[in-house]
Design an enzyme around this catalytic site. Structure first.
Site, PDB file in Angstrom:
ATOM      1  N   PHE A 217      -4.823  -3.978 -14.428  1.00 27.76           N
ATOM      2  CA  PHE A 217      -5.423  -5.175 -13.818  1.00 27.76           C
ATOM      3  C   PHE A 217      -6.266  -4.837 -12.584  1.00 27.76           C
ATOM      4  O   PHE A 217      -6.378  -5.648 -11.668  1.00 27.76           O
ATOM      5  CB  PHE A 217      -4.340  -6.226 -13.478  1.00 27.76           C
ATOM      6  CG  PHE A 217      -3.455  -6.543 -14.645  1.00 27.76           C
ATOM      7  CD1 PHE A 217      -3.958  -7.221 -15.748  1.00 27.76           C
ATOM      8  CD2 PHE A 217      -2.135  -6.118 -14.665  1.00 27.76           C
ATOM      9  CE1 PHE A 217      -3.151  -7.485 -16.853  1.00 27.76           C
ATOM     10  CE2 PHE A 217      -1.328  -6.372 -15.762  1.00 27.76           C
ATOM     11  CZ  PHE A 217      -1.836  -7.066 -16.865  1.00 27.76           C
ATOM     12  N   ARG A 218      -6.808  -3.637 -12.537  1.00 28.84           N
ATOM     13  CA  ARG A 218      -7.633  -3.185 -11.411  1.00 28.84           C
ATOM     14  C   ARG A 218      -6.885  -3.181 -10.085  1.00 28.84           C
ATOM     15  O   ARG A 218      -7.498  -3.297  -9.015  1.00 28.84           O
ATOM     16  CB  ARG A 218      -8.914  -4.036 -11.288  1.00 28.84           C
ATOM     17  CG  ARG A 218      -9.791  -3.899 -12.514  1.00 28.84           C
ATOM     18  CD  ARG A 218     -11.029  -4.732 -12.413  1.00 28.84           C
ATOM     19  NE  ARG A 218     -11.682  -4.767 -13.727  1.00 28.84           N
ATOM     20  CZ  ARG A 218     -12.733  -4.030 -14.059  1.00 28.84           C
ATOM     21  NH1 ARG A 218     -13.261  -3.218 -13.186  1.00 28.84           N
ATOM     22  NH2 ARG A 218     -13.261  -4.116 -15.244  1.00 28.84           N
ATOM     23  N   HIS A 219      -5.576  -3.056 -10.138  1.00 25.83           N
ATOM     24  CA  HIS A 219      -4.811  -2.921  -8.890  1.00 25.83           C
ATOM     25  C   HIS A 219      -4.690  -1.430  -8.574  1.00 25.83           C
ATOM     26  O   HIS A 219      -3.589  -0.888  -8.435  1.00 25.83           O
ATOM     27  CB  HIS A 219      -3.423  -3.557  -9.047  1.00 25.83           C
ATOM     28  CG  HIS A 219      -3.461  -5.030  -9.335  1.00 25.83           C
ATOM     29  ND1 HIS A 219      -2.337  -5.793  -9.486  1.00 25.83           N
ATOM     30  CD2 HIS A 219      -4.509  -5.883  -9.504  1.00 25.83           C
ATOM     31  CE1 HIS A 219      -2.671  -7.052  -9.743  1.00 25.83           C
ATOM     32  NE2 HIS A 219      -3.998  -7.128  -9.757  1.00 25.83           N
TER      33      HIS A 219
END
Ligand code: FMN
Length: 187
Positions: free
Chosen positions: A165-167
């Site tokens: 999740f692009r974390h």
């Protein structure tokens, strides 16, 4: 450098391609950037070393503006490492030692190539390879005077690890004199 070595070794185990391939960005005196791939030949506490012709566009950039940025991307590991800093020329003895380890045809190629100069066709390169081969005969091929090692002395190293999740994780080390300041960045 310990973290870099650990990531490089991990990449060696999972990547199908050459994990030492890195993008090298330079800029000329007008600030015009250019980027190309080169191979990392040594990494230690002094910096990151690659070899090239000093008369090539990147060599001329570095003579005029001795700073560079490097970027590794290891897709299977989902990792990126970015390095920035000044560039110094590798000592002649170290460059000679490395050159001596290269395959003979690569050594001859270094003499034959006017890297990034226009040529009329492949035959021109092939003729230059034959000529250089004849000149050296059966003797050792010495390092060409315009073929050098360059060491990017890191002032800043960023380790990027992909997360769902692009974390993503971004860990940066900034040199401050004899020590390093570590910080985290938003992805
Ligand atoms: C994977 C890869 C590795 C390369 N490694 C080197 C290298 O170590 N040294 C080099 O001079 N050129 C290397 N090249 C070629 C450069 O990318 C570039 O074409 C050449 O050095 C001329 O660059 P310049 O005109 O910007 O000076 C490599 C190319 C690729 C695709």
């Amino acid at each position: 450098m310990e973290l870099f070595s650990a990531w490089l070794e991990r990449a060696r185990g999972v990547e199908p391609d050459d994990v030492t391939a890195m993008a090298l960005a330079t800029a000329d005196l007008k600030g015009r950037p250019s980027v190309r791939m080169v191979l990392l030949k040594r990494a230690d506490e002094r910096g990151f070393v690659f070899y090239t012709h000093s008369t090539s566009p990147k060599g001329l950039d570095l003579a005029a503006n001795p700073r560079a940025a490097l970027c590794f991307h290891w897709a299977k590991s989902e990792q990126q490492v970015r390095i920035e800093g000044p560039v110094v020329t590798v000592a002649d003895a170290e460059a000679d030692d490395y050159f001596a380890t290269r395959p003979r045809l690569s050594q001859i190629g270094a003499w034959a190539s006017g890297q990034s100069q226009p040529m009329r066709g492949r035959f021109e390169l092939e003729r230059a390879v034959v000529q250089a081969g004849l000149e050296f005969g059966a003797g050792p091929v010495l390092r060409p005077p315009n073929w050098h090692g360059y060491r990017v002395v890191p002032e800043r190293i960023e380790f990027w690890q992909q997360r769902p999740f692009r974390h993503h994780d971004r860990r940066v080390f900034v040199r401050e004199g004899a020590t390093w300041r570590a910080e985290w960045l938003f992805p």
